[in-house]
Motif scaffolding. Structure first.
Motif, PDB file in Angstrom:
ATOM      1  N   ILE A   1       0.787  -1.491  -0.217  1.00 38.75           N
ATOM      2  CA  ILE A   1       0.032  -0.147  -0.094  1.00 38.75           C
ATOM      3  C   ILE A   1       1.011   1.555  -0.188  1.00 38.75           C
ATOM      4  O   ILE A   1       1.648   1.265   0.909  1.00 38.75           O
ATOM      5  CB  ILE A   1      -1.235   0.298   1.364  1.00 38.75           C
ATOM      6  N   GLU A   2       0.863   1.978  -0.901  1.00 45.74           N
ATOM      7  CA  GLU A   2       1.734   3.496  -1.367  1.00 45.74           C
ATOM      8  C   GLU A   2       0.152   4.876  -0.815  1.00 45.74           C
ATOM      9  O   GLU A   2      -0.460   5.085  -1.622  1.00 45.74           O
ATOM     10  CB  GLU A   2       1.853   3.365  -2.166  1.00 45.74           C
ATOM     11  N   ALA A   3       0.519   4.974   0.513  1.00 39.91           N
ATOM     12  CA  ALA A   3      -0.552   6.216   0.503  1.00 39.91           C
ATOM     13  C   ALA A   3      -0.113   7.572   0.621  1.00 39.91           C
ATOM     14  O   ALA A   3       1.178   7.539   1.430  1.00 39.91           O
ATOM     15  CB  ALA A   3      -1.181   6.323   1.965  1.00 39.91           C
ATOM     16  N   SER A   4      -1.021   8.934  -0.114  1.00 42.45           N
ATOM     17  CA  SER A   4      -0.486   9.687  -0.475  1.00 42.45           C
ATOM     18  C   SER A   4      -1.383  10.883   0.291  1.00 42.45           C
ATOM     19  O   SER A   4      -2.666  10.254   0.199  1.00 42.45           O
ATOM     20  CB  SER A   4       0.174  10.282  -1.224  1.00 42.45           C
ATOM     21  N   ILE A   5      -1.094  12.330   0.928  1.00 41.01           N
ATOM     22  CA  ILE A   5      -2.040  13.165   1.247  1.00 41.01           C
ATOM     23  C   ILE A   5      -2.136  14.233   0.498  1.00 41.01           C
ATOM     24  O   ILE A   5      -0.402  14.931   0.637  1.00 41.01           O
ATOM     25  CB  ILE A   5      -1.334  13.326   2.777  1.00 41.01           C
ATOM     26  N   THR A   6      -2.724  15.182  -0.328  1.00 40.80           N
ATOM     27  CA  THR A   6      -2.399  16.988  -0.608  1.00 40.80           C
ATOM     28  C   THR A   6      -3.692  16.771  -0.435  1.00 40.80           C
ATOM     29  O   THR A   6      -4.514  16.862   0.298  1.00 40.80           O
ATOM     30  CB  THR A   6      -3.057  15.950  -2.364  1.00 40.80           C
ATOM     31  N   GLU A   7      -3.488  18.692  -0.994  1.00 42.57           N
ATOM     32  CA  GLU A   7      -4.484  19.328  -0.774  1.00 42.57           C
ATOM     33  C   GLU A   7      -4.730  19.371   0.774  1.00 42.57           C
ATOM     34  O   GLU A   7      -6.105  19.712   1.622  1.00 42.57           O
ATOM     35  CB  GLU A   7      -6.093  18.946  -1.489  1.00 42.57           C
ATOM     36  N   GLU A   8      -3.702  20.260   1.534  1.00 40.70           N
ATOM     37  CA  GLU A   8      -4.089  19.942   2.860  1.00 40.70           C
ATOM     38  C   GLU A   8      -4.301  21.314   3.312  1.00 40.70           C
ATOM     39  O   GLU A   8      -3.601  22.237   2.760  1.00 40.70           O
ATOM     40  CB  GLU A   8      -1.798  19.216   3.146  1.00 40.70           C
ATOM     41  N   VAL A   9      -4.962  21.556   4.023  1.00 45.13           N
ATOM     42  CA  VAL A   9      -5.243  22.621   5.144  1.00 45.13           C
ATOM     43  C   VAL A   9      -4.644  22.953   6.235  1.00 45.13           C
ATOM     44  O   VAL A   9      -4.933  21.707   7.448  1.00 45.13           O
ATOM     45  CB  VAL A   9      -6.583  22.801   4.486  1.00 45.13           C
ATOM     46  N   TRP A  10      -4.015  23.224   6.600  1.00 46.19           N
ATOM     47  CA  TRP A  10      -3.372  23.847   8.077  1.00 46.19           C
ATOM     48  C   TRP A  10      -3.708  25.015   8.782  1.00 46.19           C
ATOM     49  O   TRP A  10      -3.917  26.012   8.049  1.00 46.19           O
ATOM     50  CB  TRP A  10      -2.209  23.786   8.490  1.00 46.19           C
ATOM     51  N   GLU A  11      -4.510  24.551  10.147  1.00 45.49           N
ATOM     52  CA  GLU A  11      -4.363  25.801  11.165  1.00 45.49           C
ATOM     53  C   GLU A  11      -3.779  25.944  12.383  1.00 45.49           C
ATOM     54  O   GLU A  11      -3.274  25.031  12.941  1.00 45.49           O
ATOM     55  CB  GLU A  11      -5.853  25.824  11.722  1.00 45.49           C
ATOM     56  N   ASN A  12      -3.357  27.273  12.957  1.00 44.02           N
ATOM     57  CA  ASN A  12      -2.210  26.578  14.236  1.00 44.02           C
ATOM     58  C   ASN A  12      -3.258  25.973  15.422  1.00 44.02           C
ATOM     59  O   ASN A  12      -4.449  26.830  15.059  1.00 44.02           O
ATOM     60  CB  ASN A  12      -1.845  28.836  13.719  1.00 44.02           C
ATOM     61  N   ILE A  13      -2.475  25.866  16.083  1.00 42.28           N
ATOM     62  CA  ILE A  13      -2.415  25.364  17.670  1.00 42.28           C
ATOM     63  C   ILE A  13      -2.676  25.951  18.485  1.00 42.28           C
ATOM     64  O   ILE A  13      -1.297  25.786  18.711  1.00 42.28           O
ATOM     65  CB  ILE A  13      -3.025  24.300  17.650  1.00 42.28           C
ATOM     66  N   ASP A  14      -3.064  26.140  19.381  1.00 48.59           N
ATOM     67  CA  ASP A  14      -2.228  26.776  20.808  1.00 48.59           C
ATOM     68  C   ASP A  14      -1.763  26.128  21.086  1.00 48.59           C
ATOM     69  O   ASP A  14      -1.845  25.179  21.764  1.00 48.59           O
ATOM     70  CB  ASP A  14      -3.600  27.168  22.075  1.00 48.59           C
ATOM     71  N   GLU A  15      -0.202  26.697  20.643  1.00 53.40           N
ATOM     72  CA  GLU A  15       0.934  25.925  21.236  1.00 53.40           C
ATOM     73  C   GLU A  15       1.234  25.579  22.856  1.00 53.40           C
ATOM     74  O   GLU A  15       1.527  24.481  23.267  1.00 53.40           O
ATOM     75  CB  GLU A  15       2.537  26.927  20.684  1.00 53.40           C
ATOM     76  N   ALA A  16       0.700  26.604  24.240  1.00 55.04           N
ATOM     77  CA  ALA A  16       1.073  26.060  25.413  1.00 55.04           C
ATOM     78  C   ALA A  16      -0.131  25.882  25.724  1.00 55.04           C
ATOM     79  O   ALA A  16       0.167  24.410  26.534  1.00 55.04           O
ATOM     80  CB  ALA A  16       0.744  28.214  25.539  1.00 55.04           C
TER      81      ALA A  16
END
Length: 572
Positions: free
Chosen positions: A62-77
């Motif tokens: 199995i070869e899996a790939s992730i595309t069209e990624e949308v990221w949001e910042n998260i509270d680091e503390a």
């Protein structure tokens, strides 16, 4: 060769903020989650995205790939309160596997949808993406020949009698012992007496690890068998092993012990119905010149009391009482004829629960500090209850009695410690006292080596067995001159010996007569049910249900039968 693909499929994750969750009145954990998240021990409290897809062929890559990624910042503390946040990497680490369920193959994909942005260094959560799977035929490397298993168990025929042993050494079975088991000693040919058993220790955990198949016959000594009649005064001697075992560690150059977690006894099986049995053969000293003279050997002893499971789960057990009200304990080891010029090697393991690092201090002779073992701090607001620590050290001794005093230094009143074990390796002079003496010398072992053993305190009645191969024990023909015994044998690897004078043997406890059984002979069923004898009636109902309603070929057996054929009669 490509076998097709799935996707791309669009997925969105509905995240919740970091939440403080109360576990007990004074214990909390911080949880980060999204709808449908799963968790595992490898990623701590970090959420895992997991999805599986039905596939027709289990033998695929199995070869899996992730595309069209949308990221949001998260509270680091807030994120840094979550156990395992330090495992977050700059890119997704995607895992794939093929799983079987009800004869259906599934392709499984999983990953932690968090990252540390390589550009800004900010922690981010994945809110949407597309997943694409490609399948290809799995190329199998050439595998070693599969193990060939016996077609039938030795327990399939004849009368069998099961005995338990608790100690390592030579065990005695007398005329009266056989009679009490239900045999008629006077009516059997003692030359047909056989003892089967696979020794001590636990079965290996990896399925791929080699293991013994069925019960193995042990070479034994039967006194008075030559006349073909087992009379009063005749007896059987066999070498039996404790359920706890020792192994040589090349890295630390000492013997390490392993306590059997499942059984306090090892088991052996006696029969007289399969023809003439295996007997101990003799071996004479080699005529090769010696490379090493052996007049000392390494003895080993341990103290490990499995009284308490402090978290009530898992396989870690500790001594009770803990180091809490009383913070000092003493442990005594005795090594007769100890070599005072050689250091004693110690390996020890402890645990502690304390909000500050704490120490176990080991003293010999009352006040001589020989080891300080530090256990790191535990946060009482996390799900880690205690920490463990292990150390290896060595120290000099002044007598055969080694008294270790262990003191736990409590930083706070709420701190608590536990002892797991103390194991010692000590060099002893090769001197026979009385009863039985088992010995081995790792210092003389090596490719091409030949060892000449010189034992003092020997008598003309002394017998020596080479027990290195526990199934094929050999009687060593030795030379005794006055009170000195000598013999010479190859020492390519560590050899084990036991000397005895006939004044003291271990006994074997009768467990019961074993009905004939033959799990080795069954064909592979659709469903195997293993049950405790107390649950056999309900297990039979379950088996019949699957036969009648699912058309399955079901085989039902008792757990004790599995133990008898596959773990030498011991629970494992």
């Amino acid at each position: 060769m490509s076998l097709g693909d799935i996707g791309p499929l669009h997925r969105s994750l509905d995240w919740s903020p970091v939440t403080k969750v109360r576990i007990t009145d004074n214990k909390y954990v911080y949880e980060l989650s999204f709808a449908g998240a799963s968790y595992n021990s490898e990623t701590g409290s970090l959420p895992v995205f997991r999805e599986r897809f039905s596939v027709g062929n289990p033998n695929i890559n199995i070869e899996a790939s992730i595309t069209e990624e949308v990221w949001e910042n998260i509270d680091e503390a807030a994120l840094k309160n979550v156990q395992g946040y330090e495992y977050i990497e700059s890119r997704l680490k995607i895992s794939t596997a093929v799983a079987m369920e009800r004869k259906q193959a599934f392709a499984a994909v999983s990953f932690v949808p968090l990252r540390k942005d390589p550009s800004s260094g900010s922690y981010q959560k994945l809110v949407s993406f597309s997943i694409h799977l490609r399948f290809s035929e799995q190329a199998y490397p050439q595998r070693a020949a599969a193990q060939v298993y016996k077609q039938n168990s030795v327990l399939a025929s004849g009368n069998w009698y099961k005995v338990a042993v608790q100690f390592t050494g030579i065990h005695l079975i007398t005329y009266d012992d056989l009679s009490s088991m239900g045999l008629s000693p006077s009516s059997i040919d003692p030359r047909n007496l056989r003892v089967y058993g696979n020794g001590g220790g636990m079965l290996p955990e990896p399925c791929s690890a080699p293991r013994l198949d069925d019960l193995m016959e042990n070479a034994i000594f039967v006194a008075g068998e030559n006349d073909g009649s087992f009379n009063q005064g005749d007896y059987i001697l066999f070498y039996g092993e404790s359920p706890d075992v020792w192994d040589w560690d090349d890295g630390t150059q000492q013997f390490t012990h392993e306590v059997n977690l499942y059984s306090n006894f090892s088991y052996y099986f006696i029969t007289a119905d399969l023809g003439q049995g295996k007997r101990i053969q003799s071996v004479s000293s080699t005529t090769q010149p010696y490379t090493h003279i052996v007049n000392k050997f390494t003895d080993r002893k341990f103290i490990e009391k499995d009284d308490l499971n402090i978290v009530r789960t898992g396989r870690d057990w500790f001594e009770y009482p803990p180091y809490e009200v009383q913070t000092t304990a003493e442990y005594t080891f005795t090594f007769p004829d100890i070599d005072l010029s050689s250091p004693v090697k110690m390996k020890t393991r402890v645990a502690a629960r304390s909000s500050a690092s704490s120490n176990f201090k080991y003293y010999i002779n009352g006040n001589e500090l020989v080891e300080t073992l530090t256990v790191q701090t535990v946060s009482f607001t996390t799900d880690q209850y205690a920490r463990t620590a292990t150390s290896e050290s060595e120290f000099a001794v002044s007598s055969a009695n080694v008294l270790l005093k262990v003191n736990y230094s409590k930083p706070f009143s709420a701190s608590i410690g536990w002892m797991d074990y103390i194991a010692l390796n000590a060099r002893r002079n090769l001197n026979f006292g009385s009863g039985q003496l088992a010995f081995r010398d790792p210092l003389s072992a090596g490719t091409g080596n030949v060892a000449e053993y010189n034992m003092s305190g020997a008598l003309s009645a002394l017998t020596l067995w080479d027990i290195t191969d526990r199934f094929n024990i050999r009687k060593v023909n030795t030379n005794i001159n006055g009170s000195a015994m000598t013999f010479r044998l190859p020492a390519d690897s560590i050899s084990e010996f036991i000397a005895f004078d006939g004044t003291s043997y271990f006994s074997a406890s009768f467990v019961g007569k074993v009905p004939n059984q033959n799990l080795h002979s069954i064909s592979i069923p659709d469903l195997l049910i293993v049950a405790h004898p107390a649950f056999m009636s309900e297990a039979t109902r379950l088996a019949n249900h699957h036969r009648d309603h699912d058309g399955l070929n079901v085989f039902l057996t008792e757990i004790d039968k599995v133990y008898n054929e596959f773990s030498s009669g011991a629970q494992d």
